[in-house]
Design a protein around this motif. Structure first.
Motif, PDB file in Angstrom:
ATOM      1  N   ASP A  19      41.835  39.137  36.863  1.00 57.47           N
ATOM      2  CA  ASP A  19      42.152  40.510  36.446  1.00 57.47           C
ATOM      3  C   ASP A  19      43.641  40.829  36.572  1.00 57.47           C
ATOM      4  O   ASP A  19      44.097  41.850  36.057  1.00 57.47           O
ATOM      5  CB  ASP A  19      41.347  41.508  37.283  1.00 57.47           C
ATOM      6  N   GLY A  49      46.761  47.609  43.309  1.00 60.83           N
ATOM      7  CA  GLY A  49      46.644  48.443  42.126  1.00 60.83           C
ATOM      8  C   GLY A  49      45.504  49.440  42.165  1.00 60.83           C
ATOM      9  O   GLY A  49      44.616  49.384  43.021  1.00 60.83           O
ATOM     10  N   PRO A  50      45.501  50.368  41.205  1.00 59.38           N
ATOM     11  CA  PRO A  50      44.456  51.400  41.168  1.00 59.38           C
ATOM     12  C   PRO A  50      43.062  50.839  40.933  1.00 59.38           C
ATOM     13  O   PRO A  50      42.073  51.481  41.274  1.00 59.38           O
ATOM     14  CB  PRO A  50      44.911  52.310  40.017  1.00 59.38           C
ATOM     15  N   ARG A  51      42.966  49.644  40.361  1.00 60.06           N
ATOM     16  CA  ARG A  51      41.647  49.032  40.145  1.00 60.06           C
ATOM     17  C   ARG A  51      41.134  48.326  41.395  1.00 60.06           C
ATOM     18  O   ARG A  51      40.006  47.861  41.432  1.00 60.06           O
ATOM     19  CB  ARG A  51      41.713  48.048  38.978  1.00 60.06           C
ATOM     20  N   ARG A  52      41.971  48.222  42.416  1.00 61.28           N
ATOM     21  CA  ARG A  52      41.610  47.597  43.692  1.00 61.28           C
ATOM     22  C   ARG A  52      41.256  46.112  43.508  1.00 61.28           C
ATOM     23  O   ARG A  52      40.226  45.624  43.983  1.00 61.28           O
ATOM     24  CB  ARG A  52      40.454  48.342  44.356  1.00 61.28           C
ATOM     25  N   ILE A  53      42.134  45.385  42.831  1.00 61.59           N
ATOM     26  CA  ILE A  53      41.987  43.938  42.677  1.00 61.59           C
ATOM     27  C   ILE A  53      42.276  43.286  44.028  1.00 61.59           C
ATOM     28  O   ILE A  53      43.183  43.702  44.749  1.00 61.59           O
ATOM     29  CB  ILE A  53      42.956  43.418  41.604  1.00 61.59           C
ATOM     30  N   ARG A  75      40.351  39.392  41.409  1.00 62.47           N
ATOM     31  CA  ARG A  75      39.421  40.204  40.617  1.00 62.47           C
ATOM     32  C   ARG A  75      39.068  41.488  41.360  1.00 62.47           C
ATOM     33  O   ARG A  75      39.252  41.607  42.562  1.00 62.47           O
ATOM     34  CB  ARG A  75      38.142  39.419  40.315  1.00 62.47           C
ATOM     35  N   VAL A  76      38.496  42.435  40.620  1.00 62.10           N
ATOM     36  CA  VAL A  76      37.938  43.635  41.238  1.00 62.10           C
ATOM     37  C   VAL A  76      36.619  43.227  41.896  1.00 62.10           C
ATOM     38  O   VAL A  76      35.729  42.720  41.211  1.00 62.10           O
ATOM     39  CB  VAL A  76      37.694  44.739  40.195  1.00 62.10           C
TER      40      VAL A  76
END
Length: 275
Positions: A19, A49-53, A75-76
């Motif tokens: 990701d 990051g905001p996606r919390r990878i 990855r998330v």
């Protein structure tokens, strides 16, 4: 996923399928942190990051067990890794820009089809990407063994009243390991019932309990059993104990095991021989 030659760091993995995408698009802070994670021998994770990878190293993947995805991740996650799930409030504090340490956190990992747990110290470090916090580094180390404290010649009989069942179990087992007799219960009403059928030297109670408060329960217990010694544990300081009219000791949550041992030692010294 490592490149030939046993190299480590960003260049050692193929990131195209993760990701995070190709490293050429990464901000400098992310590249630096991934290099730190992959070159650190201790278990370490990066939340980015905001996606919390999440990115993690081989040491963490080994610790997490064979069913855990292999390093470097990227990855998330479908489920939060155990160190990040240990305390959501602490993680949010780190994401707000504060370096935080958590001592002696019980983490569980699946081993041979069963859940194995142990205590770890966690270290959260915010990572700035320009003017904002881009992510959090999390390193973990096994907690040092608890200091061995000699058991008293005549152990105390202690009733632990704590509605958090994990904490109750831990305290009761520790007290038994130190040579005391200990029972645990989760509310005031059942505590009073136990005291009616058993003889205790010490009542060790949380101040805040479901239903009757720990203070009111202890007040009734002292009225019924005048020789009972009371120790309170409180997460609110001594504000709720200022007007308690009977003798007691108090510990501020989170307390150290040595503090509880010291409070019990004070009681042991004051008890008549053979009690």
């Amino acid at each position: 996923m490592h490149a030939p030659g046993n190299t480590s760091g960003v260049a050692s993995a193929d990131w195209s399928a993760t990701d995070l995408g190709e490293p050429g698009t990464w901000p400098g802070a992310l590249r630096l942190c991934v290099d730190i994670v992959l070159n650190t021998p201790l278990p370490m994770l990066l939340l980015w990051g905001p996606r919390r990878i999440t990115v993690f190293n081989d040491a963490y993947a080994e610790l997490a067990g064979p069913r855990h995805p292999r390093a470097p991740g990227g990855r998330v996650p479908a489920v939060w890794p155990a160190p990040l799930a240990a305390s959501p409030a602490t993680l949010q504090n780190a994401l707000a820009g504060n370096a935080v340490q958590l001592q002696r956190q019980r983490l569980g990992f699946v081993r041979d089809g069963a859940l194995a747990s142990a205590d770890y110290d966690l270290y959260f470090t915010p990572v700035r990407d320009g003017d904002t916090v881009g992510g959090v580094l999390c390193a973990l180390t096994p907690s040092a063994p608890l200091a061995s404290v000699p058991a008293p010649a005549d152990g105390l009989r202690i009733l632990v009243v704590e509605d958090n069942l994990d904490s109750q179990y831990l305290v009761v087992e520790m007290l038994k390991a130190f040579g005391h007799e200990a029972d645990g219960v989760g509310d005031a009403e059942n505590a009073l019932t136990l005291m009616a059928h058993n003889s205790y030297n010490v009542l060790f109670s949380d101040v805040s309990l479901p239903g009757m408060s720990g203070v009111d329960m202890a007040r009734e217990a002292v009225r019924l059993y005048p020789g009972l010694n009371v120790i309170f544990a409180s997460g609110y300081g001594d504000a709720l104990l200022r007007h308690v009219e009977f003798a007691h000791q108090s510990l501020q949550k989170p307390y150290e095991l040595e503090q509880l041992q010291a409070a019990l030692a004070t009681i042991s010294r004051q008890l008549p021989a053979g009690v």
